[in-house]
Design an enzyme around this catalytic site. Structure first.
Site, PDB file in Angstrom:
ATOM      1  N   GLU A 167      -7.210  -2.341   5.747  1.00 16.63           N
ATOM      2  CA  GLU A 167      -7.138  -2.934   7.043  1.00 16.63           C
ATOM      3  C   GLU A 167      -6.074  -3.778   7.066  1.00 16.63           C
ATOM      4  O   GLU A 167      -5.563  -4.242   6.080  1.00 16.63           O
ATOM      5  CB  GLU A 167      -8.352  -3.844   7.338  1.00 16.63           C
ATOM      6  N   GLY A 206      -5.581  -7.115   0.897  1.00 16.08           N
ATOM      7  CA  GLY A 206      -6.073  -6.095   1.716  1.00 16.08           C
ATOM      8  C   GLY A 206      -5.222  -4.791   1.830  1.00 16.08           C
ATOM      9  O   GLY A 206      -4.902  -4.672   0.730  1.00 16.08           O
ATOM     10  N   GLU A 207      -5.078  -4.140   2.887  1.00 22.66           N
ATOM     11  CA  GLU A 207      -4.257  -2.878   2.944  1.00 22.66           C
ATOM     12  C   GLU A 207      -4.798  -1.797   2.320  1.00 22.66           C
ATOM     13  O   GLU A 207      -4.242  -0.619   2.385  1.00 22.66           O
ATOM     14  CB  GLU A 207      -2.979  -3.066   2.460  1.00 22.66           C
ATOM     15  N   GLY A 208      -5.983  -1.941   1.522  1.00 18.99           N
ATOM     16  CA  GLY A 208      -6.333  -0.765   0.740  1.00 18.99           C
ATOM     17  C   GLY A 208      -5.820  -0.813  -0.689  1.00 18.99           C
ATOM     18  O   GLY A 208      -5.920   0.244  -1.492  1.00 18.99           O
ATOM     19  N   ILE A 233       0.624  -1.310   0.111  1.00 12.20           N
ATOM     20  CA  ILE A 233      -0.007   0.385   0.030  1.00 12.20           C
ATOM     21  C   ILE A 233       0.809   1.132   0.006  1.00 12.20           C
ATOM     22  O   ILE A 233       0.507   2.310  -0.540  1.00 12.20           O
ATOM     23  CB  ILE A 233      -0.861   0.070   1.225  1.00 12.20           C
TER      24      ILE A 233
END
Length: 337
Positions: A162, A303-305, A85
């Site tokens: 997240e 995840g992580e955006g 990210i």
């Protein structure tokens, strides 16, 4: 007023120098952004990404391929600039904020880390609630407050990510209860479970759901099965929609947070741009339940955006063609008869 803007935007898109609909989903995206920002000439300002991190008591029951300390280690990796990210946000000039919503660690006070820590992780929801109702409500408030701070910087487009070992388990049960979809169809491999581990995960979550005798309203379900980062993200999504921001929704866990937000306030759906369909098993069904059409399908499950950051250039393209592409009239090009 909204109806008038919609007609003007549709007409503007239709008169660009191209066959009607030739830019496909970019045309839908341009229309959506214009409606959210309430203008025929939208400009995306001060893009932000917020990653909420927290630990989960259910992770100690053996539902993840990775140990719980990876949550803390990845937060430090975010802060050092070394995660995916970080790379994608730097590439696209997106401001990245990391929030400790409830990591099982005491971070140094000098770190550039937002502090909204509720506790050092939730309790295991195998036999009881993950959090108290007061904790759940405070999580929603923390998420909303984060958006109020960011809005003061002029941001009108924001994505959410997240980090939390065990959070696909929390998300799967939330999805099952809130969408009335069989639990087995919501459970995936998460961080990379093998077949045996996946069977164990399904057995543990099935037992947890069987043990639950509470209500199925969104607040009750979030308190019992939610994660601190998921609930804070849900609160932030609600607040971002109220601030008329374009809300970029990442993968499975972030989409469950958006589901919770929509259950609390259905109008949130109008601001949500679903950036991709992840490789997590339940995500396709979840997107279908939300009647969402994702922009990308890259087999992501990080995840992580990351999906938000990767999709952001498509939003820029949608806005730029709307604002800069010539019309048939201005370019002296003959339109369709």
């Amino acid at each position: 007023m909204q109806k008038m803007i919609a007609e003007k935007l549709k007409n503007k898109i239709a008169l660009k120098t191209k066959p009607l609909g030739a830019l496909g989903m970019l045309e839908e995206l341009a229309l959506k952004i214009g409606l959210i920002l309430d203008t025929e000439c939208p400009v995306l300002k001060a893009p932000h990404m917020v990653v909420f991190a927290a630990d989960h008591g259910i992770a100690l029951e053996g539902v993840s391929a990775y140990p719980q300390e990876v949550t803390r280690q990845m937060v430090l990796n975010f802060l050092a600039g070394g995660a995916a990210i970080n790379v994608f946000c730097r590439q696209h000039d997106i401001r990245l904020d990391i929030v400790d919503a409830g990591v099982n660690w005491d971070f140094d006070a000098g770190l550039a880390l937002g502090n909204a820590k509720m506790a050092k992780g939730t309790r295991s929801f195998l036999d009881g609630p993950a959090m108290l109702e007061e904790e759940m409500l405070l999580c929603l408030e923390h998420g909303r407050n984060k958006i109020h701070d960011i809005a003061r910087e002029g941001c009108n487009v924001i994505g959410f990510g997240e980090m939390g070992i065990g959070n696909t388990s929390s998300a799967a049960v939330l999805m099952s209860l809130l969408c009335d979809i069989p639990l087995k169809d919501c459970i995936g491999r998460g961080t990379g479970l093998d077949d045996r581990q996946l069977m164990d995960k399904e057995a543990i979550l099935t037992k947890a759901l069987t043990n639950y005798s509470g209500n199925t309203d969104v607040l009750s379900v979030m308190a019992w099965f939610g994660g601190f980062e998921i609930v804070q993200m849900a609160g932030a999504i609600c607040a971002a929609a109220e601030k008329n921001m374009v809300v970029l929704v990442d993968g499975f866990i972030a989409t469950v947070a958006c589901l919770c937000a929509v259950k609390m306030n259905p109008s949130v759906r109008e601001n949500a741009v679903f950036t991709h369909q992840s490789d997590e098993k339940g995500h396709r069904l979840l997107l279908a339940a939300l009647e969402a059409r994702p922009l990308l399908q890259l087999g992501l499950r990080l995840g992580e955006g990351t999906g938000c950051a990767l999709a952001y250039p498509l939003l820029l393209s949608a806005v730029n063609f709307l604002n800069e592409m010539a019309s048939f009239e201005s370019a002296a090009v003959s339109n369709k008869s």
